[in-house]
Write a protein that holds these residues in place. Structure first.
Motif, PDB file in Angstrom:
ATOM      1  N   CYS A   1       0.845  -1.187   0.000  1.00  0.00           N
ATOM      2  CA  CYS A   1       0.000   0.000   0.000  1.00  0.00           C
ATOM      3  C   CYS A   1       0.884   1.242   0.000  1.00  0.00           C
ATOM      4  CB  CYS A   1      -0.888   0.029   1.245  1.00  0.00           C
ATOM      5  SG  CYS A   1      -1.992  -1.373   1.398  1.00  0.00           S
ATOM      6  N   TRP A   2       0.585   2.174  -0.895  1.00  0.00           N
ATOM      7  CA  TRP A   2       1.293   3.445  -0.960  1.00  0.00           C
ATOM      8  C   TRP A   2       0.282   4.537  -0.703  1.00  0.00           C
ATOM      9  CZ3 TRP A   2       6.505   4.429  -2.644  1.00  0.00           C
ATOM     10  CH2 TRP A   2       7.256   3.263  -2.819  1.00  0.00           C
ATOM     11  N   ARG A   3       0.691   5.558   0.051  1.00  0.00           N
ATOM     12  CA  ARG A   3      -0.219   6.627   0.431  1.00  0.00           C
ATOM     13  C   ARG A   3       0.408   7.988   0.185  1.00  0.00           C
ATOM     14  NH1 ARG A   3      -1.218   8.953   5.954  1.00  0.00           N
ATOM     15  NH2 ARG A   3       0.403   7.501   6.567  1.00  0.00           N
ATOM     16  N   LEU A   4      -0.418   8.927  -0.290  1.00  0.00           N
ATOM     17  CA  LEU A   4      -0.001  10.308  -0.501  1.00  0.00           C
ATOM     18  C   LEU A   4      -1.041  11.208   0.124  1.00  0.00           C
ATOM     19  CD1 LEU A   4       1.692  12.584  -1.869  1.00  0.00           C
ATOM     20  CD2 LEU A   4       0.222  12.284  -3.874  1.00  0.00           C
ATOM     21  N   ARG A   5      -0.649  12.050   1.092  1.00  0.00           N
ATOM     22  CA  ARG A   5      -1.556  13.009   1.721  1.00  0.00           C
ATOM     23  C   ARG A   5      -1.691  14.220   0.811  1.00  0.00           C
ATOM     24  NH1 ARG A   5      -3.212  13.847   6.984  1.00  0.00           N
ATOM     25  NH2 ARG A   5      -3.712  11.664   6.667  1.00  0.00           N
ATOM     26  N   LEU A   6      -2.930  14.623   0.514  1.00  0.00           N
ATOM     27  CA  LEU A   6      -3.200  15.798  -0.307  1.00  0.00           C
ATOM     28  C   LEU A   6      -3.459  17.009   0.583  1.00  0.00           C
ATOM     29  CD1 LEU A   6      -5.517  14.234  -3.037  1.00  0.00           C
ATOM     30  CD2 LEU A   6      -3.052  14.648  -3.131  1.00  0.00           C
ATOM     31  N   PRO A   7      -3.287  18.227   0.057  1.00  0.00           N
ATOM     32  CA  PRO A   7      -3.475  19.437   0.863  1.00  0.00           C
ATOM     33  C   PRO A   7      -4.876  19.555   1.467  1.00  0.00           C
ATOM     34  CG  PRO A   7      -2.346  19.988  -1.169  1.00  0.00           C
ATOM     35  CD  PRO A   7      -2.774  18.550  -1.279  1.00  0.00           C
ATOM     36  N   ASP A   8      -5.892  18.931   0.855  1.00  0.00           N
ATOM     37  CA  ASP A   8      -7.256  19.026   1.385  1.00  0.00           C
ATOM     38  C   ASP A   8      -7.523  18.053   2.532  1.00  0.00           C
ATOM     39  OD1 ASP A   8      -7.520  16.553   0.157  1.00  0.00           O
ATOM     40  OD2 ASP A   8      -9.118  17.161  -1.195  1.00  0.00           O
ATOM     41  N   GLY A   9      -6.512  17.283   2.964  1.00  0.00           N
ATOM     42  CA  GLY A   9      -6.664  16.345   4.073  1.00  0.00           C
ATOM     43  C   GLY A   9      -7.045  14.942   3.641  1.00  0.00           C
TER      44      GLY A   9
ATOM     45  N   TRP B   1      -4.486   6.489  -2.217  1.00  0.00           N
ATOM     46  CA  TRP B   1      -3.905   5.182  -1.906  1.00  0.00           C
ATOM     47  C   TRP B   1      -3.723   4.391  -3.191  1.00  0.00           C
ATOM     48  CZ3 TRP B   1      -2.586   2.960   2.797  1.00  0.00           C
ATOM     49  CH2 TRP B   1      -2.933   3.683   3.940  1.00  0.00           C
ATOM     50  N   GLY B   2      -2.584   3.772  -3.324  1.00  0.00           N
ATOM     51  CA  GLY B   2      -2.342   2.778  -4.364  1.00  0.00           C
ATOM     52  C   GLY B   2      -2.200   1.437  -3.668  1.00  0.00           C
ATOM     53  N   LEU B   3      -3.084   0.499  -3.988  1.00  0.00           N
ATOM     54  CA  LEU B   3      -3.032  -0.850  -3.397  1.00  0.00           C
ATOM     55  C   LEU B   3      -2.583  -1.809  -4.488  1.00  0.00           C
ATOM     56  CD1 LEU B   3      -6.435  -0.847  -1.468  1.00  0.00           C
ATOM     57  CD2 LEU B   3      -4.217  -0.015  -0.695  1.00  0.00           C
ATOM     58  N   PHE B   4      -1.539  -2.580  -4.205  1.00  0.00           N
ATOM     59  CA  PHE B   4      -0.926  -3.436  -5.214  1.00  0.00           C
ATOM     60  C   PHE B   4      -0.857  -4.872  -4.718  1.00  0.00           C
ATOM     61  CE2 PHE B   4       0.723   0.838  -5.481  1.00  0.00           C
ATOM     62  CZ  PHE B   4       0.607   1.124  -6.829  1.00  0.00           C
ATOM     63  N   ASN B   5      -1.335  -5.800  -5.535  1.00  0.00           N
ATOM     64  CA  ASN B   5      -1.210  -7.227  -5.230  1.00  0.00           C
ATOM     65  C   ASN B   5       0.089  -7.719  -5.856  1.00  0.00           C
ATOM     66  OD1 ASN B   5      -1.368  -9.970  -4.924  1.00  0.00           O
ATOM     67  ND2 ASN B   5      -3.188 -10.251  -6.169  1.00  0.00           N
ATOM     68  N   LEU B   6       1.027  -8.121  -5.024  1.00  0.00           N
ATOM     69  CA  LEU B   6       2.334  -8.568  -5.507  1.00  0.00           C
ATOM     70  C   LEU B   6       2.396 -10.081  -5.702  1.00  0.00           C
ATOM     71  CD1 LEU B   6       4.577  -6.328  -3.228  1.00  0.00           C
ATOM     72  CD2 LEU B   6       3.657  -5.830  -5.504  1.00  0.00           C
TER      73      LEU B   6
END
Length: 107
Positions: A21-29, A33-38
């Motif tokens: 799982c990859w996460r990026l916080r945006l200025p609006d709160g 999320w990028g969810l990847f099945n490896l």
């Protein structure tokens, strides 16, 4: 990370299932999320939050169900989903802390 850093980071503590799982916080709160099945087979990948949020699939624009405190998806082998998670009004940014997703969260 610097306050203005807009780099997605792996969020291994929040990720449950057979993926990443990859996460990026945006200025609006909200968070992207990028969810990847490896795995080489279908697997459930997801996360849970301390407060309810709404989720939207960023590729299709579709809402992903009513507000919930978790999200997980059954992803095909090497599949992925990109979504935006927005805290529900009144949930507060302080509650926006993730814990591993239980198997029973939204599908």
């Amino acid at each position: 990370r610097a306050a203005g850093d807009r780099t997605a980071v792996p969020d291994e503590q929040s990720c449950a299932g057979g993926g990443e799982c990859w996460r990026l916080r945006l200025p609006d709160g909200s968070d992207v999320w990028g969810l990847f099945n490896l795995r080489d087979e279908t697997a459930r990948v997801g996360f849970a939050a301390a407060a309810p949020f709404t989720a939207r699939d960023l590729w299709s624009g579709a809402g992903l169900g009513p507000p919930a405190a978790g999200f997980n998806a059954s992803l095909p082998a090497h599949g992925c989903i990109l979504l935006q998670a927005r805290p529900v009004a009144g949930g507060g940014a302080a509650s926006w802390l993730y814990t591993p997703a239980p198997e029973s969260t939204r599908q």
